[in-house]
Design a protein around this motif. Structure first.
Motif, PDB file in Angstrom:
ATOM      1  N   GLN A 181       0.866  -1.176   0.000  1.00 53.67           N
ATOM      2  CA  GLN A 181       0.000   0.000   0.000  1.00 53.67           C
ATOM      3  C   GLN A 181       0.903   1.227   0.000  1.00 53.67           C
ATOM      4  N   ILE A 182       0.808   2.022  -1.036  1.00 52.20           N
ATOM      5  CA  ILE A 182       1.609   3.233  -1.139  1.00 52.20           C
ATOM      6  C   ILE A 182       0.661   4.425  -1.138  1.00 52.20           C
ATOM      7  N   GLU A 183       0.891   5.320  -0.198  1.00 52.44           N
ATOM      8  CA  GLU A 183       0.115   6.554  -0.122  1.00 52.44           C
ATOM      9  C   GLU A 183       1.040   7.692  -0.525  1.00 52.44           C
ATOM     10  N   SER A 184       0.804   8.282  -1.661  1.00 53.73           N
ATOM     11  CA  SER A 184       1.612   9.399  -2.150  1.00 53.73           C
ATOM     12  C   SER A 184       0.958  10.700  -1.710  1.00 53.73           C
ATOM     13  N   ILE A 185       1.748  11.578  -1.123  1.00 51.24           N
ATOM     14  CA  ILE A 185       1.232  12.878  -0.689  1.00 51.24           C
ATOM     15  C   ILE A 185       1.886  13.946  -1.553  1.00 51.24           C
ATOM     16  N   PRO A 186       1.171  14.463  -2.537  1.00 54.17           N
ATOM     17  CA  PRO A 186       1.763  15.514  -3.366  1.00 54.17           C
ATOM     18  C   PRO A 186       2.019  16.762  -2.529  1.00 54.17           C
ATOM     19  N   ALA A 187       3.048  17.472  -2.898  1.00 53.71           N
ATOM     20  CA  ALA A 187       3.329  18.734  -2.206  1.00 53.71           C
ATOM     21  C   ALA A 187       2.147  19.670  -2.428  1.00 53.71           C
ATOM     22  N   PRO A 188       1.626  20.248  -1.347  1.00 53.44           N
ATOM     23  CA  PRO A 188       0.505  21.160  -1.525  1.00 53.44           C
ATOM     24  C   PRO A 188       0.942  22.448  -2.225  1.00 53.44           C
ATOM     25  N   SER A 189      -0.002  23.136  -2.788  1.00 54.71           N
ATOM     26  CA  SER A 189       0.284  24.404  -3.438  1.00 54.71           C
ATOM     27  C   SER A 189       0.945  25.337  -2.438  1.00 54.71           C
TER      28      SER A 189
END
Length: 194
Positions: A181-189
């Protein structure tokens, strides 16, 4: 643990001013009062935090061990109390070589069963050597991951390697992992550029 952790998260989320560090400390307090003393418990909590300098990533390590044996790699000293540290923004990032992240490098944190953890680290090192050779071959068009999804694919490959080792092992209990299970957290604006 799945039900207990979900309830712990829900309880904290209802607090007046939730924060990443606040949740890490809440988790430590709740674990300390749990009815399963004597077991090593380690949690990684990561996300983006806003402060006066802007949005930046933080990584909290919640654990009830004193440390890792430098010779064997085993966790040592299960304690009745939990320690919480923020290990990326305040400890590791200030020590990182200038431009490390802009050049496509990453920082990894992992825990788990000692042989699996050591094998994972070794596999990552060997794979990184291989990737560097491939990426530096002038006539080939392979390159470092340039997006979060591409980086996640490389991490999935590393984890599949370790899952495969455990699937063909002689350990008496089921191998660690299961479905990755991979949860990717994109950098927020507005997040600062590392």
């Amino acid at each position: 643990m799945d039900r207990w952790l979900a309830a712990c998260i829900a309880t904290y989320a209802a607090s007046a001013t939730p924060s990443l560090g606040g949740f890490a400390n809440h988790l430590a307090t709740q674990l300390q009062s749990s009815p399963t003393p004597g077991k090593a418990r380690l949690f990684h909590i990561a996300g983006y935090v806003k402060d006066a300098g802007g949005l930046h990533p933080e990584f909290y390590f919640v654990r009830n061990i004193r440390g890792i044996n430098a010779t064997t790699g085993d966790y040592e000293g299960v304690t009745p109390t939990y320690q919480v540290t923020e290990d990326f923004w305040t400890r590791d990032y200030p020590q990182a070589p200038v431009g490390m992240f802009a050049a496509g490098n990453s920082q990894r944190y992992f825990n788990g069963y000692t042989p699996g953890r050591i094998a994972y680290y070794g596999a990552m090192q060997k794979l990184q050597e291989f990737y560097e050779q491939v990426w530096h071959e002038p006539s080939w068009k392979f390159r470092r991951p340039a997006s979060l999804d591409e980086l996640a694919a490389f991490i999935r490959l590393e984890l599949e390697t370790i899952n495969t080792l455990f699937a063909s092992s002689d350990y008496p209990s089921p191998y660690i992992g299961g479905d990755i299970q991979i949860e990717s957290i994109p950098a927020p604006s507005g997040a600062i550029s590392l």
